[in-house]
Design a protein around this motif. Structure first.
Motif, short mmCIF file in Angstrom:
data_model
loop_
_atom_site.label_atom_id
_atom_site.label_comp_id
_atom_site.label_asym_id
_atom_site.label_seq_id
_atom_site.Cartn_x
_atom_site.Cartn_y
_atom_site.Cartn_z
N GLU A 100 0.83 -1.21 0.00
CA GLU A 100 0.00 0.00 0.00
C GLU A 100 0.87 1.26 0.00
O GLU A 100 0.34 2.38 0.01
CB GLU A 100 -0.93 -0.01 1.22
CG GLU A 100 -1.95 -1.16 1.12
CD GLU A 100 -2.83 -1.30 2.35
OE1 GLU A 100 -2.59 -0.59 3.35
OE2 GLU A 100 -3.76 -2.12 2.31
N ASN A 122 -6.54 -1.35 1.35
CA ASN A 122 -6.57 -0.02 0.75
C ASN A 122 -6.24 -0.16 -0.74
O ASN A 122 -5.14 0.17 -1.19
CB ASN A 122 -5.57 0.90 1.46
CG ASN A 122 -5.73 2.35 1.02
OD1 ASN A 122 -6.40 2.64 0.03
ND2 ASN A 122 -5.11 3.26 1.76
N ASP A 124 -7.07 1.37 -3.41
CA ASP A 124 -6.72 2.56 -4.20
C ASP A 124 -5.23 2.88 -4.05
O ASP A 124 -4.54 3.18 -5.04
CB ASP A 124 -7.59 3.76 -3.76
CG ASP A 124 -9.07 3.46 -3.99
OD1 ASP A 124 -9.42 3.04 -5.11
OD2 ASP A 124 -9.86 3.60 -3.05
N LEU A 127 -3.26 0.27 -6.09
CA LEU A 127 -3.33 0.42 -7.55
C LEU A 127 -2.60 1.67 -8.02
O LEU A 127 -1.97 1.66 -9.10
CB LEU A 127 -4.79 0.41 -8.01
CG LEU A 127 -5.48 -0.95 -7.84
CD1 LEU A 127 -6.95 -0.87 -8.23
CD2 LEU A 127 -4.78 -2.03 -8.67
N HIS A 128 -2.62 2.73 -7.25
CA HIS A 128 -1.86 3.92 -7.65
C HIS A 128 -0.36 3.65 -7.57
O HIS A 128 0.41 4.09 -8.42
CB HIS A 128 -2.28 5.14 -6.82
CG HIS A 128 -3.58 5.74 -7.31
ND1 HIS A 128 -4.81 5.34 -6.82
CD2 HIS A 128 -3.85 6.63 -8.30
CE1 HIS A 128 -5.78 6.00 -7.48
NE2 HIS A 128 -5.21 6.78 -8.37
N TYR A 182 -14.08 -3.40 -8.82
CA TYR A 182 -12.63 -3.37 -8.96
C TYR A 182 -12.23 -2.73 -10.29
O TYR A 182 -11.21 -2.02 -10.36
CB TYR A 182 -12.03 -4.78 -8.83
CG TYR A 182 -10.64 -4.74 -8.26
CD1 TYR A 182 -10.43 -4.48 -6.91
CD2 TYR A 182 -9.52 -4.89 -9.07
CE1 TYR A 182 -9.15 -4.39 -6.38
CE2 TYR A 182 -8.23 -4.80 -8.56
CZ TYR A 182 -8.06 -4.55 -7.21
OH TYR A 182 -6.79 -4.45 -6.69
N SER A 184 -13.70 -0.25 -11.68
CA SER A 184 -13.74 1.20 -11.46
C SER A 184 -12.47 1.68 -10.78
O SER A 184 -11.92 2.73 -11.11
CB SER A 184 -14.95 1.58 -10.58
OG SER A 184 -16.13 1.21 -11.23
N LYS A 185 -11.98 0.89 -9.83
CA LYS A 185 -10.74 1.28 -9.14
C LYS A 185 -9.55 1.24 -10.09
O LYS A 185 -8.68 2.12 -10.06
CB LYS A 185 -10.52 0.39 -7.92
CG LYS A 185 -11.54 0.62 -6.82
CD LYS A 185 -11.18 -0.10 -5.55
CE LYS A 185 -12.25 0.16 -4.47
NZ LYS A 185 -12.41 1.60 -4.15
N ALA A 188 -9.75 4.25 -12.30
CA ALA A 188 -9.40 5.47 -11.57
C ALA A 188 -7.89 5.60 -11.39
O ALA A 188 -7.36 6.71 -11.26
CB ALA A 188 -10.11 5.48 -10.20
N ALA A 189 -7.20 4.47 -11.38
CA ALA A 189 -5.74 4.49 -11.22
C ALA A 189 -5.02 4.61 -12.58
O ALA A 189 -3.80 4.59 -12.63
CB ALA A 189 -5.27 3.23 -10.49
#
Ligand code: BEZ
Length: 266
Positions: A100, A122, A124, A127-128, A182, A184-185, A188-189
């Motif tokens: 993370e 976490n 997000d 993935l970022h 998932y 969508s996540k 978003a990344a």
């Protein structure tokens, strides 16, 4: 089902994540199948000689070694020092790192993750960090527990703890998302999703269900004092026997995997 546990209590679970203890010998004995069943991911990944690959949540390195054998330069990371030590003992480049809070910058052609992302509450942040670690056009190939994963086992653990007057909700340690959530996540990344699907996969176990519970369900078992755990395990096993144990005494677990391939813009 006593409620949808797939995304419940993320903060409490995050705090407890550090208490999950991975014993490489116990993992190999009770969960050696995890890397074997991850083989289809290698077909999707197609690691090539000269590529640089990150194995996210590499565990004791069984799959990492296969990526290395394909000729790629692979780095494995895992939050468990014991598992990383076992991976390093295989001669792999394995590092203790929190997925993370990744610190890599545009240095990998691909990221692979097998049976690890559901421990990371976490998503997000994960993935970022993965997007930042990949070169432009890099790919993420992964499999994790998806919505409904081990639902029968979770229900039995909940029932056994509730029968003891213990509220089990805070002990749920996993994140088992639905494909759309998932996807969508991932988007978003910064990823384009090439494929994503839930795969129901009843999974034969190498031994008794108790070995699986001791390996994976520690946060539930820790809700009772150590001396009471064998009785709790036996009780959960009896609750599960009619559904997860066949007439020959062979156990399986009701796995539902979420498998996906996603790519960063080039
Ligand atoms: C795993 O890490 O492989 C796992 C965890 C929870 C449920 C099923 C599998």
């Amino acid at each position: 089902m006593p409620g949808d546990h797939s995304t419940s209590d993320p903060d409490g679970a995050r705090a407890r994540q550090a208490t999950q203890h991975w014993d490489p010998d116990r993992y190999t004995k009770n969960a050696g199948f995890v890397a074997e069943l991850g083989a289809p991911l290698l077909d999707l990944l197609q690691p090539a000689k000269g590529e640089r690959v990150l194995d996210l949540g590499c565990g004791e390195g069984a799959l990492t070694a296969k990526i290395a054998a394909a000729g790629a330069a692979v780095v494995g990371i895992d939050s468990s020092p014991e598992q990383v030590a076992a991976a390093r003992a295989r001669g792999l480049d394995a590092r203790v790192m929190n997925a993370e809070a990744l610190t890599f910058e545009a240095e990998f052609d691909a990221v692979l993750s097998n049976a690890a992302l559901h421990w990371m509450r976490n998503p997000d942040a994960v993935l970022h960090g993965v997007a930042a670690a990949l070169k432009p056009g890099g790919r993420l190939v992964a499999e994790m527990g998806g919505q409904g994963n081990v639902e029968t086992i979770v229900n039995a653990l909940f029932a056994a703890l509730e029968a003891r007057g213990i509220d089990p909700r805070g002990a749920f340690p996993w994140y088992f998302p639905a494909p759309q959530a998932y996807q969508s996540k991932l988007e978003a990344a910064g990823f384009a999703v090439e494929s994503i699907a839930l795969i129901p996969r009843p999974t034969p176990l190498p031994g008794e269900i108790g070995g699986w519970l001791e390996t994976f369900a520690e946060s539930f078992l820790k809700q009772v004092p150590a001396g009471e755990r064998p009785v709790l395990i036996a009780e959960v096993a009896e609750r599960l026997r009619p559904t997860l144990c066949d007439s020959q005494g062979r156990w399986s677990a009701d796995y539902v995997r979420l498998r996906f391939v996603a790519r960063l813009a080039g």
